[in-house]
Design a protein around this motif. Sequence first.
Motif, PDB file in Angstrom:
ATOM      1  N   ASP A  70       0.837  -1.194   0.000  1.00  0.00           N
ATOM      2  CA  ASP A  70       0.000   0.000   0.000  1.00  0.00           C
ATOM      3  C   ASP A  70       0.880   1.256   0.000  1.00  0.00           C
ATOM      4  OD1 ASP A  70      -2.584   1.045   0.024  1.00  0.00           O
ATOM      5  OD2 ASP A  70      -2.297   1.643   2.134  1.00  0.00           O
ATOM      6  N   SER A  71       1.924   1.206   0.844  1.00  0.00           N
ATOM      7  CA  SER A  71       2.810   2.379   0.939  1.00  0.00           C
ATOM      8  C   SER A  71       3.558   2.616  -0.370  1.00  0.00           C
ATOM      9  CB  SER A  71       3.797   2.207   2.087  1.00  0.00           C
ATOM     10  OG  SER A  71       4.779   1.258   1.726  1.00  0.00           O
ATOM     11  N   MET A  72       3.779   1.555  -1.119  1.00  0.00           N
ATOM     12  CA  MET A  72       4.483   1.694  -2.400  1.00  0.00           C
ATOM     13  C   MET A  72       3.541   2.162  -3.514  1.00  0.00           C
ATOM     14  SD  MET A  72       7.685   0.942  -2.062  1.00  0.00           S
ATOM     15  CE  MET A  72       8.212   0.604  -3.724  1.00  0.00           C
ATOM     16  N   GLY A  73       2.250   2.140  -3.222  1.00  0.00           N
ATOM     17  CA  GLY A  73       1.290   2.603  -4.216  1.00  0.00           C
ATOM     18  C   GLY A  73       0.723   1.506  -5.105  1.00  0.00           C
ATOM     19  N   PHE A  74       0.983   0.228  -4.753  1.00  0.00           N
ATOM     20  CA  PHE A  74       0.392  -0.874  -5.521  1.00  0.00           C
ATOM     21  C   PHE A  74      -1.056  -1.097  -5.045  1.00  0.00           C
ATOM     22  CE2 PHE A  74       4.907  -2.053  -6.027  1.00  0.00           C
ATOM     23  CZ  PHE A  74       4.922  -2.302  -7.382  1.00  0.00           C
ATOM     24  N   LYS A  75      -1.967  -1.232  -6.001  1.00  0.00           N
ATOM     25  CA  LYS A  75      -3.361  -1.482  -5.636  1.00  0.00           C
ATOM     26  C   LYS A  75      -3.751  -2.870  -6.131  1.00  0.00           C
ATOM     27  CE  LYS A  75      -4.785   3.324  -5.880  1.00  0.00           C
ATOM     28  NZ  LYS A  75      -3.611   3.881  -6.601  1.00  0.00           N
ATOM     29  N   VAL A  76      -4.464  -3.602  -5.258  1.00  0.00           N
ATOM     30  CA  VAL A  76      -4.835  -4.971  -5.623  1.00  0.00           C
ATOM     31  C   VAL A  76      -5.921  -4.939  -6.694  1.00  0.00           C
ATOM     32  CG1 VAL A  76      -5.752  -7.177  -4.801  1.00  0.00           C
ATOM     33  CG2 VAL A  76      -4.279  -5.810  -3.315  1.00  0.00           C
ATOM     34  N   LYS A  77      -5.671  -5.675  -7.755  1.00  0.00           N
ATOM     35  CA  LYS A  77      -6.621  -5.723  -8.866  1.00  0.00           C
ATOM     36  C   LYS A  77      -7.426  -7.008  -8.800  1.00  0.00           C
ATOM     37  CE  LYS A  77      -7.451  -4.803 -13.524  1.00  0.00           C
ATOM     38  NZ  LYS A  77      -8.327  -3.667 -13.761  1.00  0.00           N
ATOM     39  N   PHE A  78      -6.730  -8.087  -8.410  1.00  0.00           N
ATOM     40  CA  PHE A  78      -7.386  -9.393  -8.385  1.00  0.00           C
ATOM     41  C   PHE A  78      -6.606 -10.296  -7.442  1.00  0.00           C
ATOM     42  CE2 PHE A  78      -7.685 -13.774 -10.168  1.00  0.00           C
ATOM     43  CZ  PHE A  78      -9.046 -13.959 -10.033  1.00  0.00           C
ATOM     44  N   MET A  79      -7.296 -11.237  -6.829  1.00  0.00           N
ATOM     45  CA  MET A  79      -6.622 -12.141  -5.926  1.00  0.00           C
ATOM     46  C   MET A  79      -7.068 -13.564  -6.169  1.00  0.00           C
ATOM     47  SD  MET A  79      -6.392 -11.039  -2.011  1.00  0.00           S
ATOM     48  CE  MET A  79      -6.523 -12.587  -1.206  1.00  0.00           C
ATOM     49  N   TRP A  80      -6.148 -14.482  -6.109  1.00  0.00           N
ATOM     50  CA  TRP A  80      -6.513 -15.897  -6.240  1.00  0.00           C
ATOM     51  C   TRP A  80      -5.892 -16.639  -5.068  1.00  0.00           C
ATOM     52  CZ3 TRP A  80      -3.652 -20.415  -6.558  1.00  0.00           C
ATOM     53  CH2 TRP A  80      -4.321 -21.571  -6.975  1.00  0.00           C
ATOM     54  N   GLU A  81      -6.677 -17.509  -4.452  1.00  0.00           N
ATOM     55  CA  GLU A  81      -6.111 -18.314  -3.370  1.00  0.00           C
ATOM     56  C   GLU A  81      -6.422 -19.762  -3.646  1.00  0.00           C
ATOM     57  OE1 GLU A  81      -5.656 -16.770   0.991  1.00  0.00           O
ATOM     58  OE2 GLU A  81      -7.648 -16.259   0.234  1.00  0.00           O
ATOM     59  N   PRO A  82      -5.464 -20.638  -3.410  1.00  0.00           N
ATOM     60  CA  PRO A  82      -5.762 -22.052  -3.619  1.00  0.00           C
ATOM     61  C   PRO A  82      -6.824 -22.525  -2.626  1.00  0.00           C
ATOM     62  CG  PRO A  82      -3.630 -21.774  -2.550  1.00  0.00           C
ATOM     63  CD  PRO A  82      -4.106 -20.414  -2.919  1.00  0.00           C
ATOM     64  N   LYS A  83      -7.626 -23.462  -3.107  1.00  0.00           N
ATOM     65  CA  LYS A  83      -8.675 -23.991  -2.208  1.00  0.00           C
ATOM     66  C   LYS A  83      -8.054 -25.133  -1.416  1.00  0.00           C
ATOM     67  CE  LYS A  83     -12.217 -22.466  -5.375  1.00  0.00           C
ATOM     68  NZ  LYS A  83     -11.223 -21.706  -6.180  1.00  0.00           N
ATOM     69  N   ILE A  84      -7.523 -24.772  -0.273  1.00  0.00           N
ATOM     70  CA  ILE A  84      -6.729 -25.708   0.521  1.00  0.00           C
ATOM     71  C   ILE A  84      -7.580 -26.871   1.032  1.00  0.00           C
ATOM     72  CG2 ILE A  84      -5.340 -25.954   2.627  1.00  0.00           C
ATOM     73  CD1 ILE A  84      -3.997 -24.312   0.451  1.00  0.00           C
ATOM     74  N   ARG A  85      -7.061 -28.062   0.811  1.00  0.00           N
ATOM     75  CA  ARG A  85      -7.722 -29.251   1.358  1.00  0.00           C
ATOM     76  C   ARG A  85      -6.733 -29.866   2.351  1.00  0.00           C
ATOM     77  NH1 ARG A  85      -9.810 -33.308  -2.965  1.00  0.00           N
ATOM     78  NH2 ARG A  85      -7.600 -33.566  -3.314  1.00  0.00           N
ATOM     79  N   GLY A  86      -7.166 -29.980   3.596  1.00  0.00           N
ATOM     80  CA  GLY A  86      -6.299 -30.486   4.660  1.00  0.00           C
ATOM     81  C   GLY A  86      -5.639 -31.802   4.272  1.00  0.00           C
ATOM     82  N   SER A  87      -4.402 -31.950   4.659  1.00  0.00           N
ATOM     83  CA  SER A  87      -3.684 -33.171   4.314  1.00  0.00           C
ATOM     84  C   SER A  87      -2.724 -33.498   5.446  1.00  0.00           C
ATOM     85  CB  SER A  87      -2.903 -32.944   3.007  1.00  0.00           C
ATOM     86  OG  SER A  87      -1.916 -33.937   2.872  1.00  0.00           O
ATOM     87  N   LYS A  88      -2.624 -34.782   5.763  1.00  0.00           N
ATOM     88  CA  LYS A  88      -1.699 -35.168   6.834  1.00  0.00           C
ATOM     89  C   LYS A  88      -0.253 -35.024   6.355  1.00  0.00           C
ATOM     90  CE  LYS A  88      -1.985 -40.183   5.946  1.00  0.00           C
ATOM     91  NZ  LYS A  88      -0.898 -40.248   5.025  1.00  0.00           N
ATOM     92  N   ASP A  89      -0.078 -34.986   5.050  1.00  0.00           N
ATOM     93  CA  ASP A  89       1.280 -34.932   4.508  1.00  0.00           C
ATOM     94  C   ASP A  89       1.818 -33.510   4.351  1.00  0.00           C
ATOM     95  OD1 ASP A  89       1.321 -37.689   4.228  1.00  0.00           O
ATOM     96  OD2 ASP A  89       0.236 -37.547   2.320  1.00  0.00           O
ATOM     97  N   VAL A  90       0.899 -32.557   4.347  1.00  0.00           N
ATOM     98  CA  VAL A  90       1.345 -31.179   4.081  1.00  0.00           C
ATOM     99  C   VAL A  90       0.895 -30.276   5.217  1.00  0.00           C
ATOM    100  CG1 VAL A  90       1.309 -29.256   2.435  1.00  0.00           C
ATOM    101  CG2 VAL A  90       1.049 -31.605   1.602  1.00  0.00           C
ATOM    102  N   GLN A  91       1.848 -29.562   5.769  1.00  0.00           N
ATOM    103  CA  GLN A  91       1.511 -28.649   6.860  1.00  0.00           C
ATOM    104  C   GLN A  91       1.113 -27.301   6.274  1.00  0.00           C
ATOM    105  OE1 GLN A  91       4.594 -28.433   9.760  1.00  0.00           O
ATOM    106  NE2 GLN A  91       3.309 -27.336  11.223  1.00  0.00           N
ATOM    107  N   ALA A  92      -0.140 -26.927   6.551  1.00  0.00           N
ATOM    108  CA  ALA A  92      -0.654 -25.701   5.921  1.00  0.00           C
ATOM    109  C   ALA A  92      -0.051 -24.458   6.566  1.00  0.00           C
ATOM    110  CB  ALA A  92      -2.166 -25.663   6.034  1.00  0.00           C
ATOM    111  N   ARG A  93       0.231 -23.490   5.735  1.00  0.00           N
ATOM    112  CA  ARG A  93       0.657 -22.187   6.249  1.00  0.00           C
ATOM    113  C   ARG A  93      -0.530 -21.236   6.178  1.00  0.00           C
ATOM    114  NH1 ARG A  93       6.882 -22.604   5.304  1.00  0.00           N
ATOM    115  NH2 ARG A  93       6.864 -24.581   4.224  1.00  0.00           N
TER     116      ARG A  93
END
Lengths: 553, 369
Positions: free
Chosen positions: B71-94
Amino acid sequence: MEPAAVLDNNHHLSYHELPYIIRWREDRCTRCGRCTAVCPVKAIEPSVMVQRLVMSDGKTPMPSMVRHVMHVVRQVTDIERYCTGCGTCTLVCPNMAIEPEYNPHNKFLTHKNRGGVSYKRGGRRNDPSVSTVDKLKFTRISMLTDPALDAGRHEFHVRTLLGRNLPPEELPLKTENGKLVVDRESGRFVPPVREIFPIRIGSMSIGALSPPMWEGLAMGVTYLNEVEGIPVVMCSGEGGLPPRLLKSRFLKYFIIQIASGYFGWDEIIHALPDMVEDPCAIEIKYGQGAKPGDGGLLMAYKVLKLIAKIRGVPMYVDLASPPTHQTQYSIEEAVAKMIQSMSMAWGFRVPVYPKISGTKTAKAVLNNLARNPYAAALCIDGEDGGTGAAYNVSMDKMGHPIVSNIRECYLDLVKQGRQNELPLIAAGGMGKRGNLAANAAAMIMLGASAVDTGKYMMQATAGCFGDEYNRCNLCNTGRCPRGITTQDPSLYRRLDADKVAERVVEVFKSAETEFKKIFAPMGRSTQLPIGMSDGLSVGDKAIADRLQIDYAC
Amino acid sequence: MCRLSAITSDNYFSVMENILALETMKEGHDGSGLGLVLKDLGGEFEHLKEYPILSGVCSNRGLETLDSYMDSMGFKVKFMWEPKIRGSKDVQARDHYLVKVYQYPDEYKNRSFDEKEMLLMNTRLALRKMGEADESIFAFSFYPDVITLKEVGDPLAVAEFFGLDRDPLKAKIIFAQGRQNTNYVIYLYACHPFFIQGYCSMTNGENTAFVPIREYLTSRGFPGYMGYNSDSEVFTHILHYSLRQLGYPLHYYKDIITPLKDSEIEQRSDREAVALMKKSLRPLCIDGPNCVIGFTPDGTTFMVQDSKKLRPGVVGGSKGKYALMSEECGLDSAIDARNRSKDIFPMKYDMVIVPPGAQEVKVWNQLQF
């Protein structure tokens, strides 16, 4: 009445003050006299001793005392004729009846200043401890995650570059139809660069070396280049080159040194119009690791006809080179001018670089050279370098170890991004314990582009007796018992130039194999691993920290 | 050894094609990470091509820092995509997997693309610096029309964790790497493919000349030449240095990392230039064992080997779609319908080049130029 001082020999030295004690076996000696004749310092002499023997000749014991005069070989205790431990007596003895034994308790240096004359000698620093470069180990071995290469089967390119490499941004290149081409209109100067073997024969002059020794080295180097395809080069030392060599096509295998006495340079400049090849490079000697701050000296008795002709001086005069170049008033101007003048003499086709002694101020020199577009390299000669003649105190106590000197210079170049522009050449103590290729490889991984070796070459190719226990080290006297550093024909006829040449070839072929045996398990073959410091470790934390390499134990 | 799966096509395809190819090439323990770089994006990104996309991972606190900095740099969000996380015992979610499309700051809208590129790279580096110590921000790429995803775990499990099997990202060029962890701790910045200003590469094998190359690159005075948590990152930066900074045509990349012998250079029509280049760029020479797959800003993809060809690599496909794989079974998985006799196994002098649009494949040979 004689004073007690004479009667009890109070002012004589005992054998225990001397560095070497002669072990002579009366029962083996045939009194042939070879040992006493050959001893270069007359430390042993034939003598007589009176023995009291108890004899019995009859059938029953009838002992009687007889006085028997016996011929012996006696060591003298005169400090001016001390046994140097060279072992030439052992070499010539047919019955293994004599050998010098090192006396670790000697007080030699305490006494070797008679007449107020300090001890002078040849050789190198008398320090037999394991040097830093010999403590370095190659520990990054390619195992399973990456295959080690095969020293016997894969192609290895064990070569280095001598000369200034332009940074890629400054290359006169342009793109034409998807191809890079040389832009001839750019007017950019592209400095000359030679591809050579990373071990060079360091500067040893004709004059310091005997004719067969110098010829042997020169023939060996030529054979390596022309027959074996190993581009080994050697440096002339101060004192010029034989006129025929200057005008021959073999000149390209030689680096010509110019030092503070400029000996031989009149002849070299006059030979310029007749040269059919350029020399490999020009080395400007500003310092020598063995005797920092000292000039060279060729004693009058070594200045025979050939030497006088090559150097352009009268016969039988002491040839002293001043400690510094007389024109050297500043690095910014005088050194730069000298580099430029030498470059100009050969039309800027020959790399010109300075050689300095190892010193804490090496980085300052380096930084100046890094900004000089005509400086082709920097050679640093560490405290373990050798010399033909110097004060013992200079050799033993003056100078800077080469390893940290080279490393800090390399890291300084890295900081400036110039590590590929100005090659560093490490000299002084390479192969001190016989590990020439390993020492060279370690120096390369610390950042050197090449190393120089001199003493090792004399030891390996001509059997020089000298070592770090002050053995022999008679180079300055002109009485070298091997015929290596003498101009006395009765001594140098002992040396066969062809045999020296053969050994030169063997040494370098073996070094090339050892390089491969070091680089192959570390997965390096295409280029010399200059600065591959992750390949090295050392079992001393302080050294590891100073060199910025791993500590392993 | 890492598994490498690159596909280039004239049509948008699913990232799962790369993942399944990786799965086919899997052997033994091979699950310490997945790295994906997608270029020439389809789907929701198809009409956002001129806007820079920031790809990264961050914690809740890191996200706050990141948003306020952008924001301080003047970048404005145009679009956002987030993966649809599916819980997994093998992968530790961040906390957050970021794919944010921004508008350039107003003062940059009319600047040259070169200036924009520098802004994007410096912003990415600033974010990296802010979040590196506490691992609150990982910024992988910030560039138009490019997305990077990285996470630790088995590649297929990570792909499912990201929900890519149900809602796949699509692009015309996709690079995927399944990372075997060997010398380095499992750290996201050590995961290939690496990306800098439009140049991307991934590699299998070790780079025995890593330290001198790293020292050479870091001393070029270019802020983007940093990181080097993996010895493979230098391959991307050498590519960037040779092409963008020095302006050399692509195939000289091969001449730089695996220079010819002097006697071989003599055969080249550009011998003088190559001989000069070889000396000046000597510190960038590699000894392998490496197979490098990369792309350039115009969408050209390529594969090269070290000078002894100590790692596998194959290129195959048909007009409109080619795959560059570390192993042939991966190629079979990605493009089964092809003429196998035309598969190319690049040897030590070769550079296999697939031009943008994947209409053909060319083999450039170092000796025949």
